[in-house]
Each structure stands twice: as C-alpha cells, then as structure tokens.
Design an enzyme around this catalytic site. Structure first.
Site, PDB file in Angstrom:
ATOM      1  N   LYS A 199     -25.382   4.930 -51.652  1.00  0.00           N
ATOM      2  CA  LYS A 199     -26.286   6.077 -51.692  1.00  0.00           C
ATOM      3  C   LYS A 199     -27.356   5.954 -50.615  1.00  0.00           C
ATOM      4  O   LYS A 199     -27.876   4.867 -50.348  1.00  0.00           O
ATOM      5  CB  LYS A 199     -26.935   6.154 -53.077  1.00  0.00           C
ATOM      6  CG  LYS A 199     -27.838   7.353 -53.309  1.00  0.00           C
ATOM      7  CD  LYS A 199     -28.377   7.311 -54.729  1.00  0.00           C
ATOM      8  CE  LYS A 199     -29.280   8.500 -55.033  1.00  0.00           C
ATOM      9  NZ  LYS A 199     -29.770   8.462 -56.435  1.00  0.00           N
ATOM     10  N   SER A 201     -29.079  12.453 -58.655  1.00  0.00           N
ATOM     11  CA  SER A 201     -29.137  12.533 -57.205  1.00  0.00           C
ATOM     12  C   SER A 201     -28.098  11.673 -56.492  1.00  0.00           C
ATOM     13  O   SER A 201     -28.048  11.655 -55.261  1.00  0.00           O
ATOM     14  CB  SER A 201     -30.532  12.142 -56.721  1.00  0.00           C
ATOM     15  OG  SER A 201     -30.830  10.793 -57.109  1.00  0.00           O
ATOM     16  N   SER A 213     -29.589   9.711 -62.634  1.00  0.00           N
ATOM     17  CA  SER A 213     -28.993  10.037 -61.341  1.00  0.00           C
ATOM     18  C   SER A 213     -27.662   9.367 -61.042  1.00  0.00           C
ATOM     19  O   SER A 213     -27.000   9.727 -60.073  1.00  0.00           O
ATOM     20  CB  SER A 213     -29.976   9.704 -60.211  1.00  0.00           C
ATOM     21  OG  SER A 213     -31.026  10.644 -60.191  1.00  0.00           O
TER      22      SER A 213
END
Length: 437
Positions: free
Chosen positions: A58, A132, A156
């Site tokens: 990420k 996210s 997330s």
C-alpha cells in the site's frame, strides 16, 4: 513473474490498483529466486518461506527504491527506506511488484485520490473496491499479485477485503510494527490474500517488535486454542442490507456443523463513532501544517479543520470512550471465544464516491459511519479478519468478520481457515485468471 507483470499491464489500466510498478527490480529478483531454487531445491524455503511470492505494498508504507506518495500531491518527507514490514517481506524472499492505490493518507474507506484514478472493484468496475487499502484488495482479487500489505486504522484492510472477495486480517494492535508510529494508536499493518493460509503465512513473517515502534511486541499472543467447540457471539449491526444478511446467515449452519455454539446477541456496546472521529481528526490536524492546506484533498481537509477546532477536553472524552469500550469488550470476550458478523453491512457503492450517498459529505463527519462493524475493533486493538463467504444476487462479494480477544490472533486465523475449507468457495471475479505467484 512475466504472467503477473503481463496481467498488470492488461488489467490495471481499467482497475487502478497500482500507482507504481517495480518491473525491472521484480524481474531481477524473480530470476535470483529461480537460481536459488535450482541450487538448493526445497531447502531454499527454510530461511525464505515466501521465496518468489509476489506482493504489493500500500502506498502509505515506505519502500526503498519506489516512491511513496501516500495518495497525496503533498511531498512525502519520510525517509525513502523500507518500513520494517516491507523489509521483513523482502528478507523472507517475497518480491515487491509495486505500490497500490490509497486515499490521501488513508483518510477514507474508499480509494479515491488525486494522484490516480479511483480503484475499481474487479467484480464490477462501476463499484468501489473499498479502502483505504482498496488498491491492495483489488490487486489480490484480480490476480495482480499473490498478496498485499495494507494498513487498517478504521477498517481499511477488512472493508476492501470484504468488497473485493479476498481475505483481510488486522492482527492485534502492535503485533506488526507500524513505522513511523501513528499518534492516534489505531492503525495496524495487515495482509490481504486470497486464502487464510496465505494471510497467516505473511503474518508469521511480519510479526515481532521493532525499536522504532514502541508499541510493537507489547501485546502478548495468547496460545492458540483448538478451534473446536467455540462460543461465538453472532451480531447483526443496524442497517445491514437484506442481500448481505442472506449471505452471512448462510454461514450459521457451517459454524454449527463445525461444532461451535453460536448465540445471537445484540450489539454489546454503544456506537463509539464520535470518539473515533475526534481521535482521528485531532491526530490528522496535528500532523498537517496550515501551509499544506491548499494541497490537501478537499474531503480530508474538512476533517483536518474539524480536528483543529477540538479542544483538549473533547479529545480526553474520546479517549475515555475508548477505554470504556475496551473494558466492555474485554468483558464480552470472557463469555465468547469469538464474535462473528458481516464485515460491512452494505454492498459496494459507486467507484467515484468516498462513501454511500448519505455519508459522502465530509463536513457531516459521517464518512466512516457506514462500516460500524469495522472501527470499534481498532479502538480496542483486537484481532479481526474478513473472510469471503459468498455473493449477493448482484454478484458482489460479502465478507464475514471474525473477532477475537486481544492476542488471540491464532484462534481467529485457525477458525477462519476451517470455515473457509468448509465453505469450499472459489471466488474469482468474472474474466479474471489469478496467476499472482
């Protein structure tokens, strides 16, 4: 490796899972892994259990040799070195193929940012992948890597895992170092993978203390109990849609067949959402200088400005709520080995949105409120895993969340693996051939 890179080239322009691909380095490392396997055979895996496994990272997590934009147009002032989690993956032989899309600083549970197009759901390109860590979940679901490294501050990892039909695990707080540490003490590093076994393998490599994160290694792991004859509290959160309920209810007979006692219980705590918002907003405001405001994502900026309006008393009240929630859930877990529920009570919404329509205005401070089963367990630091358990009539994945006591990571993983095996599902998005290894 050529299959993976070819799949990224063919698929990602319409998916938006990656913001950077490390093609040259990944090819070199794959060739080195092949040479090591040829020389040592199975012994090569003794010190490198993830040898040759393709992973993505990420874009909030620092990596050496790849830019970390954090989903933002603002400059990243952090050192361009591997975070402990990335360094441990590389040391275990994993090959980092690229950085995955995130919202700016991970502020929303969708993956919409200004450095790339929104990440789309591989099951339905008009829908969100969640966030996210949406880029990570979409990449795994679409076979653009075997597994991915995400972060989870309010759901997330688990929310996009549920929306994209993959496994997402948030270990107990502090099990995996988070560097630089997050001041709000909500954020966990966690893996996303296609199977529970893969998520467990990554967790085993990633865990352990690091001096740069003073909270890491401070939560003792509970000795893994046999995942049999468990007492499971089944919770349905308000607002759960019919399609999601129908899919998750289908797991009840599976749990019974595995020998577990499942009791339906009311949500055993008051909604801590306001405390979450105040803790998150205060921390984000503290980390954002006013001179950076013009470069901020407008939605996130609304949260930052709210955080600047908070006084010490408001933050103290939020922390009191956090402590009360921890005590309440510790009490609940005395009579239950695990809690089970839908990871997200709704189906994936539009790809370009930051939230469902009723929660999409950041000024209303409801931008995370649509995932009430996710954020409470960041406030408590408990291990929580989202497991795909079926599809709605619209063909969208649904996740079941299992939550354990703090430190009971092994029980969460082993129980999830048994449920996964009993369900026998193979969830692959239409038109996707998974070749991420």
């Amino acid at each position: 490796m050529l299959d993976v890179l070819g799949a990224i080239r063919a698929t990602d322009p319409s998916l938006g899972a990656y913001v950077e691909v490390a093609q040259a380095r990944a090819l070199r490392e794959a060739e080195a892994a092949d040479r090591l396997l040829a020389a040592l055979g199975p012994a090569a895996f003794r010190d490198r259990p993830l040898l040759g496994v393709t992973v993505s990272v990420k874009d909030l997590i620092q990596t050496e040799g790849l830019p970390t934009r954090r989903g933002s147009l603002l400059p990243n002032r952090r050192p361009a070195a591997d975070a402990p989690s990335v360094a441990r993956l590389r040391a275990a032989g994993a090959i980092v193929v690229g950085k995955t899309t995130t919202s700016e600083y991970g502020w929303s549970a969708s993956t919409v940012c200004r450095v790339s197009s929104p990440t789309r759901n591989p099951w339905a390109l008009g829908r969100t992948a969640g966030g996210s860590s949406g880029g990570s979940a979409a990449a795994v679901a679409a076979g653009l890597c075997t597994a991915s490294l995400g972060t989870d501050g309010a759901g997330s990892v688990r929310i996009p895992a549920a929306f994209c039909g993959v496994v997402g695990f948030k270990p107990s707080y502090g099990r995996i170092p988070y560097v630089p540490p997050c001041p709000e003490r909500l954020s966990h590093v966690g893996p996303l993978a296609r199977t529970v076994a893969d998520a467990a393998a990554l967790t085993a490599v990633l865990g352990g203390a690091d001096p740069r994160d003073p909270d890491s290694g401070t939560t003792p792991l509970v000795a893994a109990a046999e995942p049999a004859g468990l007492r499971i509290g089944w919770i349905e959160f308000p607002g759960t849609s019919g399609p999601v309920r129908d899919v998750t209810e289908g797991v009840l007979p599976v749990l019974a067949a595995l020998g577990h006692r499942v009791d339906r219980i009311e949500v055993p705590f008051p909604d801590p959402y306001r405390a979450l918002v105040d803790i998150l907003a205060a921390a984000d405001a503290h980390g954002t200088a006013p001179e950076d405001d013009p470069g901020c994502d407008p939605g996130r900026l609304a949260i930052v400005r709210y955080g600047r309006s908070l006084g010490a008393a408001a933050v103290a009240r939020a922390e009191e709520t956090r402590l009360a929630l921890r005590a309440r859930l510790a009490s609940v877990m005395e009579s239950h080995d695990l809690l089970a529920m839908a990871t997200v009570p709704i189906e994936a919404f539009a790809a370009e949105a930051i939230a469902p329509p009723w929660a999409a205005d950041p000024e209303d401070l409801r931008w995370l409120s649509w995932a009430p089963a996710a954020y409470p367990f960041n406030l408590t630091g408990q291990p929580a895993l989202s497991l795909p358990v079926g599809l709605t009539p619209a063909g969208l994945p649904v996740g079941l969340q299992l939550v354990g006591r703090v430190g009971a990571d092994g029980l969460v993983l082993s129980t999830a693996e048994l449920v996964e095996t009993a369900l026998g599902l193979t969830l692959t998005p239409p038109g996707i051939t998974t070749k991420g290894r």
